[in-house]
Motif scaffolding. Structure first.
Motif, PDB file in Angstrom:
ATOM      1  N   ARG A 241       0.816  -1.210   0.000  1.00  0.00           N
ATOM      2  CA  ARG A 241       0.000   0.000   0.000  1.00  0.00           C
ATOM      3  C   ARG A 241       0.853   1.264   0.000  1.00  0.00           C
ATOM      4  N   GLN A 256      -7.887  -7.855   3.652  1.00  0.00           N
ATOM      5  CA  GLN A 256      -8.582  -7.002   4.609  1.00  0.00           C
ATOM      6  C   GLN A 256     -10.058  -6.875   4.234  1.00  0.00           C
ATOM      7  N   ARG A 257     -10.921  -6.966   5.223  1.00  0.00           N
ATOM      8  CA  ARG A 257     -12.361  -6.828   4.975  1.00  0.00           C
ATOM      9  C   ARG A 257     -12.705  -5.364   4.764  1.00  0.00           C
ATOM     10  N   ARG A 258     -13.437  -5.071   3.692  1.00  0.00           N
ATOM     11  CA  ARG A 258     -13.863  -3.715   3.394  1.00  0.00           C
ATOM     12  C   ARG A 258     -15.374  -3.683   3.237  1.00  0.00           C
ATOM     13  N   SER A 259     -15.939  -2.533   3.507  1.00  0.00           N
ATOM     14  CA  SER A 259     -17.392  -2.409   3.490  1.00  0.00           C
ATOM     15  C   SER A 259     -17.846  -1.514   2.348  1.00  0.00           C
ATOM     16  N   ASN A 528     -12.044   7.307  -2.276  1.00  0.00           N
ATOM     17  CA  ASN A 528     -11.767   6.538  -1.066  1.00  0.00           C
ATOM     18  C   ASN A 528     -10.509   5.718  -1.311  1.00  0.00           C
ATOM     19  N   SER A 530      -8.812   3.917   0.801  1.00  0.00           N
ATOM     20  CA  SER A 530      -8.561   2.829   1.746  1.00  0.00           C
ATOM     21  C   SER A 530      -8.669   1.454   1.104  1.00  0.00           C
ATOM     22  N   TYR A 531      -9.263   1.369  -0.084  1.00  0.00           N
ATOM     23  CA  TYR A 531      -9.401   0.082  -0.778  1.00  0.00           C
ATOM     24  C   TYR A 531      -8.124  -0.231  -1.555  1.00  0.00           C
ATOM     25  N   HIS A 532      -7.816  -1.519  -1.631  1.00  0.00           N
ATOM     26  CA  HIS A 532      -6.639  -1.928  -2.401  1.00  0.00           C
ATOM     27  C   HIS A 532      -6.883  -3.306  -3.001  1.00  0.00           C
ATOM     28  N   ASP A 535      -8.332  -6.826  -1.292  1.00  0.00           N
ATOM     29  CA  ASP A 535      -9.267  -6.651  -0.182  1.00  0.00           C
ATOM     30  C   ASP A 535     -10.546  -7.462  -0.424  1.00  0.00           C
ATOM     31  N   VAL A 537     -14.607  -7.928  -0.204  1.00  0.00           N
ATOM     32  CA  VAL A 537     -15.903  -7.248  -0.123  1.00  0.00           C
ATOM     33  C   VAL A 537     -16.977  -8.328  -0.239  1.00  0.00           C
TER      34      VAL A 537
END
Length: 576
Positions: A241, A256-259, A528, A530-532, A535, A537
């Protein structure tokens, strides 16, 4: 297949305007450079962006041609960061080309690629060896893993370019390359120390110590070679990142869990409960894991075989000199007599002048030997105390009651059929006498390749096609039959192997990696960062819309695209 389209509730293009991303050239911030597009992808692209020069006007209000000088030159290193600090993500890039658009809407732009994209596009060069406890680099050598004539991995781990890895070794104690070993070697040999990469122990955990098949990486670029090995273990590759780093990940696992959130229709907009602005989600058959038949190596069986004379009996004589290569008056006419011994697995020697019976492999494995085709004797599966194959062992005895003795002279083993030829200038006296009296017996202990391969079937979901995949170099089956003279003899241990479990794991990984029931393109209402890539979803919160179709593999972010134009948004491509 079902497609669901989510449209914005109004013509408002962007819910929240954000500050422009920061651009640094050679460590200095350039406020005159704007980021219009910024995208993250898996290897080999990793990331790319587009920069434009802010309107630089001459006194008369027109854009001057000198504006191109405000662009960083091709090859210049740049760093792109989002406005908030600390940066959740950044792009260490390099200018790959300049684009000048001429006309009323004249524009000067620079296209930026990730520094690792440029670095990893170089070709692999040379090979590192361990020789007499020293590392040696062999220029322009092929890079091949686990091929029959390639070098094994060193048994010990060494330090190469500040990284721990195994290297190629000619030592008899070498081991087969695993996927983790090969990845660690490529990272140590080809990636500079300033790039952060996972350690060998981390790679072993991530790959679950998966074996590596036969891989020839000669002539490939660095990224092609790394991706070929990584894909064989069900892994993909992205950048870290921040800063310069490579990250391996299993798509749909461990990210990583993303919403992604969208309130029900009619609710007042709440930015804590909604970030999805528009999207299209396509659902295929759910779940959609394809059936797969995984094929490993051909099966090998070791046995001891009684052989039959492979010469014309009319050429026999009892005069010993006729069969001495250096003294015979016409050795070529009797070259096969008393020397050529056959199995007749294909039936070609069943007629005159040989009249040998057709050999059947039914006693070994009727389900694996299905055809009467030519085969060949292979070195034994059984090994000596040093771990080396006993080779192809030829023995003879000079009568039913006589002991078996190993043939001490040279032996030629046919590559076209199960035939051996006893070499040497002259035949041993006792052997010749027994052969001339039709009392000699010859047998060979060797391995035979079956018609079938080690095979594992992965059941697919209803209505899906079944794929047949070969895993070269993986999936061995070696069995020493009770009919082998080396079966359970203790001093020369037989090394048997059945890789059914390993092949099943590899096949299951492939089936899961290619299972995809969901393809979604979701645009958020603002930038946004924070997403990569990688991740997870799982759903669209607030709408009870599940994207996942399997408990084992989750939908993951395949690409992230930030647009800083009139419409400011982050678009996620999700697969799984």
């Amino acid at each position: 297949m079902i497609s669901l389209t989510i449209n914005p509730p109004s013509e408002q293009a962007t819910i929240i305007k954000c500050r422009p991303a920061r651009v640094y050239v050679n460590g200095m911030r350039r406020r005159d450079l704007l980021v219009t597009e910024w995208e993250f992808l898996p290897a080999p692209i990793f990331a790319r962006a587009r920069l434009v020069v802010k309107g630089h006007m001459s006194p008369d209000g027109s854009t001057t041609v000198e504006d191109k000088n405000f662009l960083p030159p091709v090859g210049t290193k740049v760093l792109i960061r989002p406005a908030p600090r600390p940066a959740a993500i950044e792009l260490p890039g390099i200018v790959s080309r300049q684009v000048i658009r001429v006309g009323p809407d004249q524009q000067y732009a620079a296209e930026v690629e990730h520094q690792l994209c440029r670095l990893l596009n170089a070709n692999l060069s040379g090979r590192w060896h361990m020789e007499s406890s020293s590392l040696v680099h062999v220029e322009n050598a092929d890079i091949r893993f686990n091929e029959s004539d390639s070098l094994p991995a060193s048994d010990e781990q060494v330090e190469l370019n500040e990284r721990t890895t195994r290297v190629f070794s000619s030592s008899p104690t070498g081991r087969l390359w695993s996927a983790a070993d090969a990845l660690a070697y490529l990272l140590a040999a080809a990636i500079p120390p300033y790039v952060h990469v996972p350690s060998l122990s981390e790679l072993e955990t991530l790959t679950e110590e998966m074996p590596l098949g036969t891989e020839n990486l000669s002539g490939m670029s660095i990224v092609q070679a790394i991706m070929k090995v990584a894909n064989s273990a069900g892994l993909d590759l992205r950048t870290s990142r921040t800063k310069l780093g490579l990250v391996f990940f299993r798509p749909g696992r461990g990210g990583q869990r993303r919403s992604v959130r969208l309130q029900p229709n009619g609710n007042q907009l709440d930015l804590k409960k909604t970030n999805l602005h528009r999207g299209k989600i396509t659902f295929a058959r759910r779940p959609s894991r394809q059936g797969l038949i995984a094929m490993g190596k051909p099966k090998l069986y070791e046995s001891t075989f009684d052989l039959f004379p492979g010469w014309d009996s009319y050429s026999e004589t009892s005069r010993w000199r006729d069969f001495v290569r250096s003294d015979s008056e016409d050795f070529s006419a009797v070259a096969d007599v008393y020397r050529k011994w056959i199995l007749n697995e294909h039936g070609r020697y069943s007629e005159n002048p040989w009249s040998a019976p057709l050999f059947s492999f039914a006693d070994i494995s009727p389900s694996d030997f299905l055809t009467s085709q030519p085969r060949k004797f292979l070195p034994c599966i059984s090994q000596d105390i040093s771990g080396r194959s006993l080779g192809t062992v030829v023995e003879y005895r000079c009568g039913e009651s006589k002991p078996w003795r190993r043939w001490e002279g040279p032996v030629w083993v046919s590559r076209d059929e199960c035939t051996v030829y006893l070499g040497g200038d002259e035949l041993p006296g006792d052997y010749f006498e027994a052969a001339a009296a039709h009392e000699v017996q010859v047998r060979v202990t060797a391995a035979i390749q079956a018609d079938t391969r080690l095979t594992v079937a992965i059941k697919g979901d209803g209505g899906t096609a079944r794929e047949v995949v070969k895993f070269p170099g993986v999936g061995e089956f070696r069995h020493v039959c009770e009919s082998s003279v080396f079966h359970n003899i203790g001093a020369d241990p037989a090394v048997e192997k059945d890789d059914t479990d390993v092949l099943h794991r590899l096949a299951l990984r492939r089936a899961e990696a290619f299972a995809s029931a969901t393809e979604a393109k979701l645009s958020l209402g603002w930038i946004n960062c924070s997403y990569h890539v990688g991740d997870i979803v799982e759903r669209v919160d607030g709408r009870l819309l599940e994207l996942a179709s399997s408990l084992d593999k989750r939908p993951y972010v395949h690409s992230v695209r930030h647009e800083y134009g009139r419409i400011q948004s982050t678009t996620l491509t999700i697969r799984g």
